[in-house]
Scaffold this motif. Sequence first.
Motif, mmCIF file in Angstrom:
data_model
loop_
_atom_site.group_PDB
_atom_site.id
_atom_site.type_symbol
_atom_site.label_atom_id
_atom_site.label_comp_id
_atom_site.label_asym_id
_atom_site.label_seq_id
_atom_site.Cartn_x
_atom_site.Cartn_y
_atom_site.Cartn_z
ATOM 1 N N SER A 116 19.765 39.325 31.049
ATOM 2 C CA SER A 116 18.203 39.258 31.167
ATOM 3 C C SER A 116 17.794 40.186 32.051
ATOM 4 C CB SER A 116 17.807 37.858 31.369
ATOM 5 O OG SER A 116 17.901 37.432 32.609
ATOM 6 N N TYR A 117 16.469 40.935 31.944
ATOM 7 C CA TYR A 117 16.047 41.894 32.671
ATOM 8 C C TYR A 117 14.747 41.691 32.812
ATOM 9 C CZ TYR A 117 20.424 43.906 31.159
ATOM 10 O OH TYR A 117 21.926 44.068 30.577
ATOM 11 N N PHE A 118 14.047 42.067 34.205
ATOM 12 C CA PHE A 118 12.514 42.299 34.237
ATOM 13 C C PHE A 118 12.290 43.748 34.644
ATOM 14 C CE2 PHE A 118 8.785 42.252 36.616
ATOM 15 C CZ PHE A 118 7.981 41.236 35.707
ATOM 16 N N THR A 119 11.440 44.434 33.907
ATOM 17 C CA THR A 119 11.291 45.694 34.285
ATOM 18 C C THR A 119 9.639 45.853 34.218
ATOM 19 O OG1 THR A 119 10.863 46.442 31.989
ATOM 20 C CG2 THR A 119 12.884 46.396 33.053
ATOM 21 N N MET A 133 15.501 50.261 29.897
ATOM 22 C CA MET A 133 15.815 49.505 28.552
ATOM 23 C C MET A 133 15.659 49.999 27.414
ATOM 24 S SD MET A 133 17.360 47.062 30.380
ATOM 25 C CE MET A 133 17.820 46.060 28.833
ATOM 26 N N TRP A 134 16.394 50.030 26.337
ATOM 27 C CA TRP A 134 16.245 50.226 25.020
ATOM 28 C C TRP A 134 17.035 49.359 24.046
ATOM 29 C CZ3 TRP A 134 19.386 53.091 21.277
ATOM 30 C CH2 TRP A 134 18.360 53.430 20.086
ATOM 31 N N ARG A 135 16.178 48.550 23.243
ATOM 32 C CA ARG A 135 16.902 47.835 22.302
ATOM 33 C C ARG A 135 17.835 46.930 23.007
ATOM 34 N NH1 ARG A 135 17.775 51.979 17.155
ATOM 35 N NH2 ARG A 135 15.682 52.533 17.102
ATOM 36 N N GLY A 136 17.459 46.157 23.998
ATOM 37 C CA GLY A 136 18.386 45.273 24.795
ATOM 38 C C GLY A 136 19.513 45.727 25.573
ATOM 39 N N LEU A 137 19.718 47.012 25.710
ATOM 40 C CA LEU A 137 20.686 47.827 26.424
ATOM 41 C C LEU A 137 20.196 48.367 27.658
ATOM 42 C CD1 LEU A 137 22.597 49.424 23.257
ATOM 43 C CD2 LEU A 137 23.187 47.143 24.493
ATOM 44 N N GLU A 138 20.807 48.563 28.674
ATOM 45 C CA GLU A 138 20.732 49.212 29.825
ATOM 46 C C GLU A 138 21.259 50.534 29.861
ATOM 47 O OE1 GLU A 138 21.764 47.298 33.528
ATOM 48 O OE2 GLU A 138 23.109 45.865 32.384
#
Length: 239
Positions: free
Chosen positions: A229-232, A40-45
């Motif tokens: 939304s994401y969880f990493t 993830m980078w700046r809200g982008l996958e």
Amino acid sequence: MKKRLATILLLFISVLVYGQEKVEKNNPFSASIELTTKYMWRGLEYGTSPAVFPSLNYSTNGFNAFAMGAYTWDGSHQEVDLGLSYTHKSLTLGAVDYYYPSSVGENDNYFNFKNRDTGHSVETYLTIAPEKLPIYVTLSTFVYGADKKLNGSQAYSSYAEIGYTHTFNDDNNLSLALGAALNKSFYTDYEKGFNIVNIAVKYATAFELGKFKLPVCASYIINPYREKSYFTFSTYFGF
């Protein structure tokens, strides 16, 4: 996939042990390996599987140069970045060259730097991080390369982020970040102007493995513009 995962974990543990034994003080060179469940980078996958990030850094007298790669386990994303920055007190100025090889690398031309059709994207940025405050502000703009509008002109995709970090002790901290696209850019598919694209909460700590410490972090990320939304979960080691 299981065999690949076991091989990567074995390599990572080997590097962990070897690196801890080889750490030297006042060495301007450093290297790191990061494993993450999602790039993830700046809200982008980027990519569709966990990713590995190897990097090499050189720092001296406020100057920092780095080379970093990003490779997903299923080959859905590859990346090679080169960066240079200078920090004086609370101010950092820098530039990064991003390059994304295709899945068929022999079709790429890394040394094509013609702005019209290069695969490189060059970004400049300014970060202010007051020494006595746990906050930072970053402003960045892509100024050259593949960042183009639909009509082929330079898009100058711009992004701003403000962040706050609360430190519990040397190995535990909670950080919050809020990022926004400032113009019609790749963050908004070149269709919308100002939009919040990144809201991130990250908790970082370190697991003790005997006399070694393994840094880990968990992040919850929301991209309001894309309604996702994401969880990493990530772990890394530097030496």
